[in-house]
Scaffold this motif. Structure first.
Motif, PDB file in Angstrom:
ATOM      1  N   GLN A  56      41.299  -8.792 -51.271  1.00  0.00           N
ATOM      2  CA  GLN A  56      42.049 -10.054 -51.243  1.00  0.00           C
ATOM      3  C   GLN A  56      43.186 -10.020 -50.220  1.00  0.00           C
ATOM      4  OE1 GLN A  56      43.226 -11.945 -54.900  1.00  0.00           O
ATOM      5  NE2 GLN A  56      41.539 -11.027 -56.067  1.00  0.00           N
ATOM      6  N   LEU A  57      43.639  -8.831 -49.869  1.00  0.00           N
ATOM      7  CA  LEU A  57      44.723  -8.725 -48.889  1.00  0.00           C
ATOM      8  C   LEU A  57      44.308  -9.274 -47.527  1.00  0.00           C
ATOM      9  CD1 LEU A  57      46.137  -5.158 -49.676  1.00  0.00           C
ATOM     10  CD2 LEU A  57      47.194  -7.349 -50.227  1.00  0.00           C
ATOM     11  N   ARG A  58      43.020  -9.235 -47.218  1.00  0.00           N
ATOM     12  CA  ARG A  58      42.560  -9.697 -45.906  1.00  0.00           C
ATOM     13  C   ARG A  58      42.846 -11.178 -45.676  1.00  0.00           C
ATOM     14  NH1 ARG A  58      39.493  -5.494 -43.900  1.00  0.00           N
ATOM     15  NH2 ARG A  58      38.349  -4.224 -45.424  1.00  0.00           N
ATOM     16  N   ASP A  59      42.979 -11.940 -46.775  1.00  0.00           N
ATOM     17  CA  ASP A  59      43.238 -13.390 -46.665  1.00  0.00           C
ATOM     18  C   ASP A  59      44.730 -13.725 -46.599  1.00  0.00           C
ATOM     19  OD1 ASP A  59      40.489 -13.763 -46.954  1.00  0.00           O
ATOM     20  OD2 ASP A  59      40.647 -13.864 -49.143  1.00  0.00           O
ATOM     21  N   CYS A  60      45.574 -12.725 -46.672  1.00  0.00           N
ATOM     22  CA  CYS A  60      47.017 -12.978 -46.786  1.00  0.00           C
ATOM     23  C   CYS A  60      47.697 -12.940 -45.415  1.00  0.00           C
ATOM     24  CB  CYS A  60      47.657 -11.954 -47.718  1.00  0.00           C
ATOM     25  SG  CYS A  60      47.040 -12.084 -49.415  1.00  0.00           S
ATOM     26  N   ASP A  61      48.574 -13.909 -45.198  1.00  0.00           N
ATOM     27  CA  ASP A  61      49.324 -13.995 -43.941  1.00  0.00           C
ATOM     28  C   ASP A  61      50.629 -13.208 -44.014  1.00  0.00           C
ATOM     29  OD1 ASP A  61      47.527 -16.162 -42.803  1.00  0.00           O
ATOM     30  OD2 ASP A  61      48.252 -17.112 -44.641  1.00  0.00           O
TER      31      ASP A  61
ATOM     32  N   MET B 212      58.581 -26.017 -33.524  1.00  0.00           N
ATOM     33  CA  MET B 212      58.702 -24.943 -34.512  1.00  0.00           C
ATOM     34  C   MET B 212      57.544 -23.962 -34.381  1.00  0.00           C
ATOM     35  SD  MET B 212      59.936 -26.791 -37.995  1.00  0.00           S
ATOM     36  CE  MET B 212      59.679 -25.271 -38.900  1.00  0.00           C
ATOM     37  N   SER B 213      57.754 -22.739 -34.829  1.00  0.00           N
ATOM     38  CA  SER B 213      56.719 -21.705 -34.809  1.00  0.00           C
ATOM     39  C   SER B 213      55.531 -22.160 -35.633  1.00  0.00           C
ATOM     40  CB  SER B 213      57.281 -20.408 -35.386  1.00  0.00           C
ATOM     41  OG  SER B 213      56.226 -19.511 -35.653  1.00  0.00           O
ATOM     42  N   ARG B 214      54.346 -21.823 -35.153  1.00  0.00           N
ATOM     43  CA  ARG B 214      53.151 -22.191 -35.888  1.00  0.00           C
ATOM     44  C   ARG B 214      52.637 -21.048 -36.746  1.00  0.00           C
ATOM     45  NH1 ARG B 214      52.999 -26.083 -37.869  1.00  0.00           N
ATOM     46  NH2 ARG B 214      50.754 -25.964 -38.235  1.00  0.00           N
ATOM     47  N   PHE B 215      53.499 -20.094 -37.060  1.00  0.00           N
ATOM     48  CA  PHE B 215      53.096 -19.048 -38.000  1.00  0.00           C
ATOM     49  C   PHE B 215      52.857 -19.737 -39.337  1.00  0.00           C
ATOM     50  CE2 PHE B 215      54.514 -15.805 -41.201  1.00  0.00           C
ATOM     51  CZ  PHE B 215      53.400 -14.991 -41.093  1.00  0.00           C
ATOM     52  N   ASN B 216      51.600 -19.812 -39.726  1.00  0.00           N
ATOM     53  CA  ASN B 216      51.224 -20.613 -40.888  1.00  0.00           C
ATOM     54  C   ASN B 216      50.936 -19.701 -42.068  1.00  0.00           C
ATOM     55  OD1 ASN B 216      50.459 -22.675 -42.527  1.00  0.00           O
ATOM     56  ND2 ASN B 216      48.514 -23.097 -41.507  1.00  0.00           N
ATOM     57  N   VAL B 217      51.798 -19.746 -43.050  1.00  0.00           N
ATOM     58  CA  VAL B 217      51.625 -18.899 -44.230  1.00  0.00           C
ATOM     59  C   VAL B 217      50.865 -19.689 -45.293  1.00  0.00           C
ATOM     60  CG1 VAL B 217      52.784 -17.548 -46.008  1.00  0.00           C
ATOM     61  CG2 VAL B 217      53.741 -17.645 -43.714  1.00  0.00           C
ATOM     62  N   LYS B 218      49.569 -19.390 -45.397  1.00  0.00           N
ATOM     63  CA  LYS B 218      48.741 -20.063 -46.394  1.00  0.00           C
ATOM     64  C   LYS B 218      48.706 -19.290 -47.707  1.00  0.00           C
ATOM     65  CE  LYS B 218      45.167 -20.058 -43.582  1.00  0.00           C
ATOM     66  NZ  LYS B 218      45.804 -19.594 -42.326  1.00  0.00           N
ATOM     67  N   LYS B 219      48.794 -17.954 -47.589  1.00  0.00           N
ATOM     68  CA  LYS B 219      48.698 -17.130 -48.796  1.00  0.00           C
ATOM     69  C   LYS B 219      49.556 -15.887 -48.627  1.00  0.00           C
ATOM     70  CE  LYS B 219      45.205 -14.963 -51.828  1.00  0.00           C
ATOM     71  NZ  LYS B 219      43.755 -14.688 -51.984  1.00  0.00           N
TER      72      LYS B 219
ATOM     73  N   GLY C 265      57.060  -5.768 -60.933  1.00  0.00           N
ATOM     74  CA  GLY C 265      58.309  -5.522 -61.641  1.00  0.00           C
ATOM     75  C   GLY C 265      59.182  -6.762 -61.636  1.00  0.00           C
ATOM     76  N   VAL C 266      60.437  -6.586 -62.001  1.00  0.00           N
ATOM     77  CA  VAL C 266      61.356  -7.727 -62.122  1.00  0.00           C
ATOM     78  C   VAL C 266      61.407  -8.547 -60.838  1.00  0.00           C
ATOM     79  CG1 VAL C 266      63.757  -8.390 -62.464  1.00  0.00           C
ATOM     80  CG2 VAL C 266      62.761  -6.600 -63.881  1.00  0.00           C
ATOM     81  N   MET C 267      61.625  -7.879 -59.695  1.00  0.00           N
ATOM     82  CA  MET C 267      61.756  -8.612 -58.444  1.00  0.00           C
ATOM     83  C   MET C 267      60.418  -9.150 -57.951  1.00  0.00           C
ATOM     84  SD  MET C 267      64.812  -9.100 -57.494  1.00  0.00           S
ATOM     85  CE  MET C 267      64.661  -9.530 -55.762  1.00  0.00           C
ATOM     86  N   GLY C 268      59.369  -8.315 -57.979  1.00  0.00           N
ATOM     87  CA  GLY C 268      58.081  -8.755 -57.473  1.00  0.00           C
ATOM     88  C   GLY C 268      57.563  -9.980 -58.202  1.00  0.00           C
ATOM     89  N   ALA C 269      57.636  -9.963 -59.523  1.00  0.00           N
ATOM     90  CA  ALA C 269      57.141 -11.102 -60.308  1.00  0.00           C
ATOM     91  C   ALA C 269      57.955 -12.358 -60.028  1.00  0.00           C
ATOM     92  CB  ALA C 269      57.196 -10.756 -61.798  1.00  0.00           C
ATOM     93  N   GLN C 270      59.270 -12.204 -59.886  1.00  0.00           N
ATOM     94  CA  GLN C 270      60.105 -13.390 -59.639  1.00  0.00           C
ATOM     95  C   GLN C 270      59.950 -13.917 -58.211  1.00  0.00           C
ATOM     96  OE1 GLN C 270      63.936 -13.962 -61.522  1.00  0.00           O
ATOM     97  NE2 GLN C 270      63.814 -11.912 -62.378  1.00  0.00           N
ATOM     98  N   ILE C 271      59.687 -13.044 -57.254  1.00  0.00           N
ATOM     99  CA  ILE C 271      59.381 -13.514 -55.897  1.00  0.00           C
ATOM    100  C   ILE C 271      58.089 -14.327 -55.920  1.00  0.00           C
ATOM    101  CG2 ILE C 271      58.691 -12.781 -53.574  1.00  0.00           C
ATOM    102  CD1 ILE C 271      60.593 -10.352 -53.956  1.00  0.00           C
ATOM    103  N   ALA C 272      57.089 -13.817 -56.650  1.00  0.00           N
ATOM    104  CA  ALA C 272      55.830 -14.557 -56.795  1.00  0.00           C
ATOM    105  C   ALA C 272      56.074 -15.916 -57.445  1.00  0.00           C
ATOM    106  CB  ALA C 272      54.835 -13.739 -57.624  1.00  0.00           C
ATOM    107  N   ALA C 273      56.934 -15.949 -58.453  1.00  0.00           N
ATOM    108  CA  ALA C 273      57.251 -17.211 -59.129  1.00  0.00           C
ATOM    109  C   ALA C 273      57.871 -18.207 -58.157  1.00  0.00           C
ATOM    110  CB  ALA C 273      58.201 -16.948 -60.301  1.00  0.00           C
ATOM    111  N   HIS C 274      58.782 -17.739 -57.310  1.00  0.00           N
ATOM    112  CA  HIS C 274      59.425 -18.668 -56.377  1.00  0.00           C
ATOM    113  C   HIS C 274      58.427 -19.174 -55.336  1.00  0.00           C
ATOM    114  CE1 HIS C 274      62.556 -20.833 -54.446  1.00  0.00           C
ATOM    115  NE2 HIS C 274      62.350 -20.212 -53.295  1.00  0.00           N
ATOM    116  N   LEU C 275      57.496 -18.335 -54.937  1.00  0.00           N
ATOM    117  CA  LEU C 275      56.464 -18.798 -54.006  1.00  0.00           C
ATOM    118  C   LEU C 275      55.650 -19.926 -54.634  1.00  0.00           C
ATOM    119  CD1 LEU C 275      55.485 -15.294 -52.651  1.00  0.00           C
ATOM    120  CD2 LEU C 275      56.231 -17.197 -51.215  1.00  0.00           C
ATOM    121  N   VAL C 276      55.357 -19.820 -55.920  1.00  0.00           N
ATOM    122  CA  VAL C 276      54.666 -20.901 -56.625  1.00  0.00           C
ATOM    123  C   VAL C 276      55.533 -22.162 -56.636  1.00  0.00           C
ATOM    124  CG1 VAL C 276      53.937 -21.672 -58.925  1.00  0.00           C
ATOM    125  CG2 VAL C 276      53.153 -19.470 -58.039  1.00  0.00           C
TER     126      VAL C 276
END
Length: 799
Positions: free
Chosen positions: A83-88, A1-8, A15-26
């Motif tokens: 903080q964006l610098r730490d995001c994959d 499998m790909s080793r693209f590692n999403v840590k953050k 908005g409605v979609m952004g907040a709920q996408i964040a919720a699903h990531l949690v």
């Protein structure tokens, strides 16, 4: 499998979609930070804070458990860009304004990590145009990622590349979205509204146009276009209300603004329907404003009447004859509808024909293959079959001929002819667009197999389109034993798979016998047992309907014997010398929950709903569920320094007495039906893979079953405490007398009956108390009313 590692992950836009996408990531344990503009007043993160708090109140809940909202990081563009610098992965989900998005991209570009993927969650703006605002070094790592609302529950995610997107970027993102987020990925071309919304919204507009043509009411149309048609139960207009009429109007406007008569021959049917205009002007946006095509007044559901611009009594149903037609085989069904003289039948043929016509004309421009269109409509619009699947099942050549005849007669929404590939060449020869070789790609002029990525090796029996002749779990592998109730089989000669075959995977005596046989076989020749039945639900519990004839013929002694056998089955699984793994997806209720909690381990899909619900039919858990609650309370007390057992018992008692069901695998863990050692799997199609590997790993680690131990119970004083609370609930009118009676019996079992506090008991002792109470309730008039009510209506009776 790909080793693209999403840590953050960073999500831009609360908005409605952004907040709920964040919720699903949690939900899937991915660290996430949610950004928005700095608030003009108060704390700078005020906009994000308000959005995160709002997540706790939404129904259906975007979070597995509401308290996990605290895990969403909060940030604003003024103070926290570093903080964006730490995001994959950075997902942009701000409002659908091209100028706003381009401006934001310029701001974030200096802070994007060299390896990070940047993706826009636009629902229809051009991904290629959006990419033009990015620096050259980011363009190869930019693409579209289109989640459907609500993101936790909707399976579809569309990925869209640009001419400058590196191919491995989409492969990496597809791997992450599939396995870590648990979604079904379709790759769409960069065209307005992509695949699902392009076909789906065009279909809704066409449906509204045909409603006007045939003079039907919204409630009749929803009755016709819901489950009867193999689509979402909400039908057409209720779905629009749920989505939001303003949202629908926005998607319609995207079509209107980005297409024309030259680029889409159906463009003339994209006008905003008069009824939609009227409702928007009135501010009636659907469910969010409590009025749209429908409005609830007290217990009555009213429907909108365009002529009077008011709401009138609703609830009208379709003619039963069309319900019967829709149960016929596909070819016969479409023929009957096409030849129908009634308006409802003609309407149904018209909307189906329109969907076939539109999908065929646009296939080459919106998707790579017909499979992408069918999956997009299944996963994004809740259809049991995509348009090409139904067309192919009904007889490709015959249906094509009917469509062409309607085009010639001017009955269709567009005069555009069907593409030549419909009638000539490989598709015509194969009898459709799906074949064992793959699905039709009109651009390449050939059948193309599914994309091969390592992540898909984790899906043993993924969803497949009709006509692909994909292997079925029902016949796969080597059968070890099979009867009408259960199939025992193996894929690798190492693990026994037990697949329950009864309706809703209900547990009959034959199923219990089969589970005992699976354990026996595994102990002799295999490394473990995985209970997995291929699709939802895991199990809805005991087969009450099968139980009644024995009760009527022989009396309660027959039920006592059946329950005793089922209890022995649970103990046989718990103390097996090989690990028994329950692979859970969908509902695991009553006896299904009891199978799960007596397994050595549980591997559960995120959307698993687990609970002991027997009180709904006037019974108590009778196959060890209450024994488990008592034992777990004793185990938890032993792990603590607390001397009182009752606090550890209260939650389990309440869950059983109130028939609480975990509304996610995460909440089921909080209720104690899943343990922290159990595994939650985001993608339902990976469940079997993970469960088999878990069984093998446990066996290789020298698995031995737990010792049979006695454990302490709360005794008569614990029962008296619980009983006092129940009296208050009964006298306060919160529960009925029969609910009080059932809950008192549950309290008697989980506290061990009339014994001293701290008395050591065995599982068999408590199971005897369970069985006695279960059988006593079966003879109770109120319980019999509840059972018959559930069997006849499918709804609980409150008495």
């Amino acid at each position: 499998m790909s080793r693209f590692n999403v840590k953050k992950v960073a999500v831009l836009g609360a908005g409605v979609m952004g907040a709920q996408i964040a919720a699903h990531l949690v939900n899937v344990k991915v660290q996430v930070v949610l950004f928005d503009l700095p608030a003009k007043e108060g704390p700078k993160n005020g906009i994000v804070t308000k959005a995160v708090e709002g997540l706790k109140k939404l129904k259906p809940s975007p979070l597995g458990v509401a308290d996990d909202a605290a895990l969403i990081g909060q940030a604003n563009y003024e103070e926290h860009m570093e903080q964006l610098r730490d995001c994959d992965l950075i997902i942009e989900a701000i409002a659908e304004r091209m100028d706003w998005k381009l401006d934001l991209y310029k701001k974030i570009a200096p802070f994007v990590a060299p390896h990070a993927i940047v993706a826009s969650n636009t629902s229809g703006l051009s991904i290629t145009k959006l990419s033009e605002a990015l620096p050259e070094e980011i363009k190869p790592r930019f693409c579209g990622i289109h989640f459907f609302n609500p993101p936790r529950y909707m399976y579809l995610v569309e990925l869209i590349n640009t001419p400058t997107t590196d191919s491995h970027i989409l492969d990496d993102l597809e791997t992450f979205v599939t396995s870590a987020l648990g979604k079904g990925v379709v790759r769409a071309k960069d065209t307005p509204n992509f695949i699902a919304n392009r076909v789906g919204i065009a279909g809704m507009l066409a449906t509204m146009k045909e409603v006007e043509n045939f003079g039907l009411t919204y409630d009749v149309v929803d009755d016709l276009t819901g489950k009867k048609l193999g689509r979402a139960s909400s039908g057409t207009f209720r779905t629009a209300d749920v989505v939001g009429l303003d949202t629908m109007a926005h998607v319609v406007k995207t079509l209107q603004d980005n297409l024309n008569a030259e680029t889409d021959p159906f463009y003339a049917s994209f006008g905003t329907p008069e009824v939609l205009k009227t409702l928007l002007e009135m501010g009636n946006l659907g469910q969010k404003s409590k009025a749209g095509f429908y409005k609830k007044v007290g217990r009555d559901v009213l429907r909108f009447d365009l002529a009077s611009k008011d709401y009138v009594p609703g609830g009208e149903k379709a003619d039963e004859v069309y319900g019967r037609m829709l149960k016929k085989p596909a070819g016969e069904r479409l023929k009957l509808l096409r030849e129908s003289e009634g308006a409802q039948g003609q309407f149904l043929w018209a909307i189906l024909r329109n969907s076939f016509h539109y999908a065929a004309v646009h296939l080459a421009s919106i998707a790579d293959t017909a499979r992408d269109v069918d999956f997009a409509m299944r996963w994004g619009f809740g259809m049991s079959q995509g348009p090409f699947e139904l067309w192919q099942e009904a007889g490709w050549a015959q249906v094509a001929k009917w469509i062409q005849e309607d085009i010639a007669a001017g009955k269709t929404l567009s005069s555009a002819p069907l593409p030549e590939w419909v009638f000539k060449g490989p598709v015509a020869d194969a009898g459709g667009v799906h074949s064992p070789e793959g699905s039709w790609n009109p651009t390449h002029g050939k059948f193309e197999p599914k994309r091969v990525l390592p992540v898909y090796s984790r899906q043993h029996f993924p969803e497949a389109v009709r006509g692909s002749n994909a292997p079925s779990f029902a016949t796969a592998g080597k059968t070890l034993h099979e009867d009408d109730a259960i199939r025992l089989w193996t894929m690798d000669d190492e693990v026994v798979i037990a697949s329950i075959k009864t309706k809703m995977h209900a547990i009959s005596p034959e199923v219990a016998e089969g589970l005992q046989l699976a354990v026996e076989m595994a102990e002799k020749d295999y490394q473990g047992v995985v209970i997995w039945s291929g699709d939802d639900p895991f199990s809805v519990g005991a087969d009450l309907q099968a139980m009644l004839p024995a009760f009527i013929a022989v009396g309660v002694s027959a039920i006592d014997e059946a329950e005793g056998h089922l209890q022995q089955t649970m103990l046989r699984m718990r103390y097996a010398n090989v690990p028994v793994i329950s692979a859970i997806r969908g509902m695991a209720l009553g006896g299904g929950c009891e199978i799960a909690i007596h397994s050595a381990r549980r591997v559960a899909a995120m959307e698993s709903y687990i609970g002991l619900v027997e009180v709904g039919v006037g019974l108590i858990p009778g196959a060890g569920g209450l024994t488990y609650i008592a034992r777990r309370a004793a185990e938890r007390q032993a792990e603590s320094t607390h001397k009182d057992l009752l606090p550890f018992l209260t939650e389990g008692f309440t869950a059983a007495a109130m028939a609480k069901v975990g509304t996610s695998a995460i909440e089921s863990r909080q209720l104690g039906y899943l343990l922290w050692s159990d595994i939650i799997v985001p993608n339902k199609d990976e469940l079997l893979y993970v469960a088999i590997n878990e069984a093998k790993a446990m066996f290789a680690g020298g698995y031995r079953p737990p010792h049979k131990r006695q454990f302490p119970v709360a005794g008569r004083s614990g029962k008296a405490t619980i009983q006092g609370q129940l009296v208050n609930m009964r006298d306060g009118g919160f529960i009925s007398q029969h609910d009080f009676h059932i809950a008192s019996l549950i309290a008697n079992v989980v506290t061990g009956g009339d014994v001293d506090p701290g008395t050591l008991v065995t599982e068999e002792y408590l199971m005897t108390l369970e069985r006695q109470a279960f059988c006593a309730l079966l003879t109770h008039e109120k319980t019999q009313e509840r059972i018959m009510g559930m069997l006849s209506t499918g709804k609980p009776v409150r008495n």
